[in-house]
Design an enzyme around this catalytic site. Structure first.
Site, PDB file in Angstrom:
ATOM      1  N   LYS A   1       0.878  -1.173   0.000  1.00  0.00           N
ATOM      2  CA  LYS A   1       0.000   0.000   0.000  1.00  0.00           C
ATOM      3  C   LYS A   1       0.916   1.223   0.000  1.00  0.00           C
ATOM      4  O   LYS A   1       1.327   1.721   1.059  1.00  0.00           O
ATOM      5  CB  LYS A   1      -0.887  -0.049   1.256  1.00  0.00           C
ATOM      6  CG  LYS A   1      -2.174   0.726   1.145  1.00  0.00           C
ATOM      7  CD  LYS A   1      -3.124   0.325   2.246  1.00  0.00           C
ATOM      8  CE  LYS A   1      -4.248   1.323   2.415  1.00  0.00           C
ATOM      9  NZ  LYS A   1      -5.159   1.461   1.282  1.00  0.00           N
TER      10      LYS A   1
HETATM   11  C1  LIG Z   1      -6.707  -0.745  -3.883  1.00  0.00           C
HETATM   12  C2  LIG Z   1      -7.354  -1.290  -2.654  1.00  0.00           C
HETATM   13  N1  LIG Z   1      -7.862  -2.537  -2.681  1.00  0.00           N
HETATM   14  C3  LIG Z   1      -8.455  -3.068  -1.603  1.00  0.00           C
HETATM   15  C4  LIG Z   1      -8.577  -2.369  -0.415  1.00  0.00           C
HETATM   16  C5  LIG Z   1      -9.208  -2.995   0.774  1.00  0.00           C
HETATM   17  O1  LIG Z   1      -8.222  -3.298   1.729  1.00  0.00           O
HETATM   18  P1  LIG Z   1      -8.535  -3.300   3.294  1.00  0.00           P
HETATM   19  O2  LIG Z   1      -9.691  -4.216   3.468  1.00  0.00           O
HETATM   20  O3  LIG Z   1      -7.298  -3.818   3.908  1.00  0.00           O
HETATM   21  O4  LIG Z   1      -8.846  -1.904   3.666  1.00  0.00           O
HETATM   22  C6  LIG Z   1      -8.065  -1.067  -0.361  1.00  0.00           C
HETATM   23  C7  LIG Z   1      -8.164  -0.283   0.881  1.00  0.00           C
HETATM   24  O5  LIG Z   1      -7.256  -0.256   1.653  1.00  0.00           O
HETATM   25  C8  LIG Z   1      -7.437  -0.516  -1.489  1.00  0.00           C
HETATM   26  O6  LIG Z   1      -6.937   0.716  -1.459  1.00  0.00           O
END
Ligand SMILES: Cc1ncc(COP(=O)(O)O)c(C=O)c1O
Length: 321
Positions: free
Chosen positions: A159
């Site tokens: 991320k």
């Molecule tokens: C591109 C992307 N995919 C999926 C998610 C979902 O991830 P999480 O459930 O860890 O927030 C997020 C959010 O963080 C995201 O930015």
């Protein structure tokens, strides 16, 4: 939404007033997106505010940082305490928490030598990302003309700040055409994910989702929903998803920290199932919110309690002494 300037931010080891949490325009991350971050939610429970899956979020933060060679100058346990401190100091019972670790000012060469690692933790109240109505009734989405970048180009399981330009293109396009969100295909034309959410389909009473082989971020909410669904007795298959699987699904929903569990009711004008939140989606949503509220013992280890005590206004401290 505008930020409440009276709140505090944890920055490089201490709490500072919101307006004082600044960085220089020569910061490497501003120019090249060289930072990593997390999006975490803290929920109100009967035993006070509790952060949902804090360990999993911090694990992902530290592994995103490792991929990009960003050395976070604090141990993980200290980051957990700092998050608690930010929530407590600001008096939140529920909020969204955003830790970010980025390369600061030092040089602007791409190799980023001499740039200090800056660490900040922000928190603010954030209502459901795709709207309260979207959460209750489902959202209308579109298949984005922008493809999700391939994980061999940039690690989609990390991320990282700069990676989000891809998501920004997709969501801006979707919103400009009247949709709540854009769903990106991967480089091969299979379904990948929303600009900030993972995707689940329901067909014949079974759940289907994809994984990192389709260039997604491995969401922590996705992981929680897989466990909840299996605990409810549903079969969950992790496989390749095609557009036709989505259009013919009985139900579909997004998962994410910001979006939580949001039903998808329509894709480019095509109704999914009955065109409203499906029964399995609603059942999973109910258990998910019970888990985040600390009302389901099976998931109590997902909650990190914050010891909330009202912070006394500074002006009163002198009278107490
Ligand atoms: C591109 C992307 N995919 C999926 C998610 C979902 O991830 P999480 O459930 O860890 O927030 C997020 C959010 O963080 C995201 O930015």
């Amino acid at each position: 939404m505008s930020f409440d300037q009276s709140k505090w931010v944890w920055m490089n080891g201490k709490l500072v007033p919101w307006a004082g949490a600044t960085t220089h325009v020569s910061a490497h991350a501003l120019h090249y997106g060289s930072g990593v971050f997390e999006g975490i939610r803290c929920y109100a429970t009967d035993f006070g505010p509790a952060v949902f899956r804090l360990d999993a979020h911090l694990d992902r933060l530290y592994s995103s940082a490792e991929i990009y060679g960003i050395e976070i100058p604090y141990p993980q346990a200290q980051m957990a305490e700092a998050i608690s401190e930010v929530i407590t100091r600001n008096g939140f019972d529920s909020c969204y928490v955003r830790p970010i670790c980025y390369l600061g000012s030092g040089s602007l060469g791409l190799q980023s030598r001499d740039c200090p690692v800056e660490v900040a933790i922000l928190a603010w109240p954030w209502s459901p990302y795709l709207g309260a109505e979207g959460l209750a009734r489902g959202v209308r989405i579109t298949i984005s003309p922008w493809r999700k970048f391939q994980s061999r180009m940039m690690p989609t399981t990390a991320k990282a700040c700069g990676q989000y330009l891809n998501s920004i293109l997709a969501v801006r396009d979707a919103v400009s055409r009247g949709f709540a969100e854009g769903l990106l295909l991967d480089a091969d034309g299979h379904l990948a994910e929303g600009s900030g959410e993972n995707l689940f389909l329901v067909a014949d009473g079974k759940l289907i989702t994809n994984d990192e082989r389709h260039s997604i971020l491995l969401g922590i909410t996705r992981d929680a929903v897989i466990r909840i669904a299996r605990d409810l007795g549903y079969e969950v298959t992790v496989t390749t998803l095609e557009i036709v699987d989505l259009l013919t699904a009985d139900e579909a929903f997004f998962t994410g920290t910001a979006a939580e569990v949001t039903p998808i009711r329509e894709v480019d004008g095509v109704s999914i199932g009955t065109g409203g939140p499906g029964p399995i989606t609603q059942e999973i949503q109910r258990v998910f919110f019970k888990a985040t509220a600390g009302q389901d013992q099976r998931y109590s280890d997902w909650l990190y309690p914050v010891n909330w005590e009202p912070v006394m206004p500074e002006t009163m401290l002198s009278t107490v002494q």
